[in-house]
Design a protein around this motif. Structure first.
Motif, PDB file in Angstrom:
ATOM      1  N   CYS A 167       2.644   3.650   1.267  1.00 14.17           N
ATOM      2  CA  CYS A 167       3.491   4.776   0.846  1.00 14.17           C
ATOM      3  C   CYS A 167       3.126   5.324  -0.536  1.00 14.17           C
ATOM      4  O   CYS A 167       3.706   4.947  -1.547  1.00 14.17           O
ATOM      5  N   ASP A 194       1.253   5.307   5.469  1.00 12.73           N
ATOM      6  CA  ASP A 194       1.650   6.407   4.575  1.00 12.73           C
ATOM      7  C   ASP A 194       0.669   6.515   3.398  1.00 12.73           C
ATOM      8  O   ASP A 194       1.056   6.622   2.244  1.00 12.73           O
ATOM      9  N   TYR A 197       0.845  11.971   2.861  1.00 13.45           N
ATOM     10  CA  TYR A 197       2.049  12.577   3.464  1.00 13.45           C
ATOM     11  C   TYR A 197       1.682  13.975   3.945  1.00 13.45           C
ATOM     12  O   TYR A 197       0.866  14.666   3.324  1.00 13.45           O
ATOM     13  N   HIS A 250       3.432   9.048   8.484  1.00 14.86           N
ATOM     14  CA  HIS A 250       3.089  10.250   7.707  1.00 14.86           C
ATOM     15  C   HIS A 250       1.609  10.622   7.754  1.00 14.86           C
ATOM     16  O   HIS A 250       1.254  11.732   7.352  1.00 14.86           O
ATOM     17  N   ASP A 421       6.608   1.023   4.668  1.00 14.84           N
ATOM     18  CA  ASP A 421       7.518   2.056   5.180  1.00 14.84           C
ATOM     19  C   ASP A 421       8.709   2.441   4.320  1.00 14.84           C
ATOM     20  O   ASP A 421       8.944   3.615   4.099  1.00 14.84           O
ATOM     21  N   HIS A 423       9.868   1.817   1.112  1.00 17.79           N
ATOM     22  CA  HIS A 423       9.895   2.072  -0.337  1.00 17.79           C
ATOM     23  C   HIS A 423      10.856   1.129  -1.068  1.00 17.79           C
ATOM     24  O   HIS A 423      11.535   1.529  -2.010  1.00 17.79           O
ATOM     25  N   SER A 453       5.968   6.592  -3.587  1.00 11.53           N
ATOM     26  CA  SER A 453       6.966   7.369  -2.841  1.00 11.53           C
ATOM     27  C   SER A 453       8.381   7.030  -3.298  1.00 11.53           C
ATOM     28  O   SER A 453       8.707   5.863  -3.493  1.00 11.53           O
TER      29      SER A 453
HETATM   30 FE   LIG Z   1       6.554   6.161   3.261  1.00 12.97          FE
END
Ligand SMILES: [Fe+2]
Length: 528
Positions: A167, A194, A197, A250, A421, A423, A453
């Motif tokens: 992320c 991720d 994004y 993402h 996933d 965060h 993120s």
């Molecule tokens: Fe994410």
């Protein structure tokens, strides 16, 4: 085949597998597997430095590793500033950091069809060794990077240190976590998704802006990867050691499931065209083996590797084969929709492969490197009964409980789940049903927070104590940015939760917040 003929065919044939086949046929024709060396330009001249996206390595085993780069003298141009012709790119692997003792070399052809990416699989290396490598194209030379092979499957290594991350929204923060990670002496990095994004410029934040609208075309996905890959701290971490990557949503579209878009009502045939663009650009930008060359909207991403007999890693794909989120993807109690035996996160083939891999494993630690949280964490402040995220494993509760029961019954050694996933950092103890705290703990889950993120984050939320008291499976929870560093020995697993005080400004301070330990033979978590 164009879009209207796909629609016509679907009208006549119907069915998801037919749609998959049609989109596959559409896309396959555009991807060559291997460029032709004699047609390639061997002395190209570039308008500017062609290795602007850096170089990387990945998916090592005991005698080989993938070396990656993608030529892009103008990274934000749809074609990367490259001419529409194949280009010869040379690579060298050496035993020393000054590239004095070259032990392998070769030439790969970077084709425009695959975004001028290079995936060199070097197959003649010695086990359990560090190597250095670089690329040249025309008169241009890349940086020199470090990589390594893994110990042989029957060896008994006494230690492995790796980090896992996920992320990394460019718009919401700087990659200070990677700057700190590069100082760790790591053997490997696992990226759990991720990596990019898909959102339009300014949708998530203002720290750094995405280029353009929400990405859908192949050119748009390529430019987005180029923007992310231009980050120097990310590039530097790729220079340090090989990575294993998987994706989450993402890299394609928020919360998608197989051929179903987040945007309800999107024709699955249209969505599979977007998915083919997303998957192809993922392959082009990651150090993946030839087994992951996309075939239309399909890409083989789940795979396994062993670090001798110390650890077996199963890298999962929780997006490509999953059923649509039950209960309309709303937070929900774990009701009959989530307990439906036909609902799947992994798909039958991947699930059977995973179970087979678990019972065949000789690893002391059996690691699932995957996307979404497996612990059944209910939200206490949303009334009774507690509600659970239907995009995460509780939405796929039948399959999840079956998997945990399988691990317990087959006595899989030390199962550990690694997750991205959401965060946030979590240390969780997993039971067949986490709502029954009096039953035995079967496995351990470490959820790593985001690199950037969700911005700066905070140590504890207002309802921290309530969250923990309502969910006995949680042994650690924090909501700052960072990464998790894991050290494995035959006796213990230690996870260091590394957190950054600020990602909205460069130069944040990174500290070790907490270390959690498990001992071999006991999945219960302790603070170090
Ligand atoms: Fe994410």
């Amino acid at each position: 085949m164009n879009r209207s003929s796909i629609h016509n065919a679907i009208r006549h044939e119907g069915g998801v597998s037919r749609r998959l086949f049609l989109a596959y046929a559409t896309m396959l024709s555009s991807i060559p597997f291997i460029g032709c060396s004699t047609l390639a330009r061997h002395n190209p001249r570039f308008s500017s430095y062609p290795f602007s996206l850096g170089i990387a390595s990945g998916d090592p085993n005991s005698n080989s590793v993938v070396l990656w780069t993608r030529l892009a003298p103008k990274p934000l141009d749809p074609d990367g500033g490259m001419p529409p012709e194949p280009i010869a790119v040379k690579w060298q692997v050496a035993e020393d950091e000054t590239m004095g003792k070259v032990v392998a070399s070769g030439t790969e052809i970077a084709t425009p069809q695959l975004g001028h990416s290079v995936h060199a699989e070097v197959n003649i290396l010695k086990p359990d060794r560090w190597y250095w490598y670089r690329f040249t194209a025309g008169n241009e030379e890349s940086a020199i990077a470090r990589t390594r092979t893994l110990p042989q499957a029957d060896s008994k290594p006494d230690r492995l240190t790796f980090a896992f991350a996920s992320c990394q929204s460019l718009e919401q923060g700087y990659y200070t976590a990677y700057e700190r990670m590069a100082q760790d002496q790591l053997d490997l990095v696992f990226h759990l998704g991720d990596y990019i994004y898909e959102y339009k410029s300014g949708n998530q934040g203002q720290v750094r802006l995405h280029h353009g609208k929400e990405i859908e075309s192949l050119a748009e996905y390529r430019v987005r990867y180029a923007q992310y890959k231009s980050d120097q701290l990310l590039q530097n971490m790729h220079l340090r050691c090989p990575w294993f990557v998987t994706w989450d949503d993402h890299e394609c579209d928020n919360n998608y499931a197989n051929d179903i878009s987040e945007l309800k009502g999107t024709d699955p045939a249209d969505f599979l065209i977007r998915r083919a663009n997303a998957y192809q650009s993922f392959y082009e930008n990651m150090p993946l083996r030839r087994t992951s060359v996309p075939a239309g909207p399909n890409l083989q991403l789940y795979r396994k590797t062993s670090f001798g007999q110390l650890a077996e890693f199963m890298v999962l794909d929780g997006r490509q084969y999953r059923s649509n989120q039950p209960n309309n993807d709303q937070r929900s109690p774990i009701n009959t929709a989530a307990l439906n035996p036909d609902i799947t996160m992994l798909g039958a083939r991947q699930r059977n492969w995973l179970k087979q891999s678990l019972i065949q494993s000789h690893g002391t630690w059996n690691v699932l490197a995957q996307q979404v949280m497996m612990a059944m964490v209910g939200m206490p402040n949303s009334g009774v009964p507690m509600t659970y995220s239907m995009d995460q494993w509780p939405g796929y509760a039948h399959e999840r409980m079956d998997l945990l029961r399988f691990m317990a019954e087959r006595k899989v050694a030390n199962p550990v789940v690694l997750t991205g996933d959401i965060h946030m950092n979590w240390g969780n103890e997993l039971r067949v049903d986490d709502r029954k705290p009096d039953t035995p703990v079967v496995a351990t889950e470490f959820v790593g927070t985001s690199i950037s993120s969700a911005g700066d984050g905070q140590d504890k939320i207002k309802d921290h104590d309530k969250l923990l008291s309502n969910n006995p499976c949680i042994k650690f929870h924090n909501r700052q940015r960072g990464y998790v560093r894991c050290t494995l020995t035959p006796e213990t697993w230690t996870s260091d939760f590394m957190v950054v005080d600020k990602v909205t400004k460069p130069g944040g301070k990174v500290t070790k917040h907490t270390s959690m330990v498990i001992e071999s033979g006991n999945p219960k978590l302790k603070k170090a």
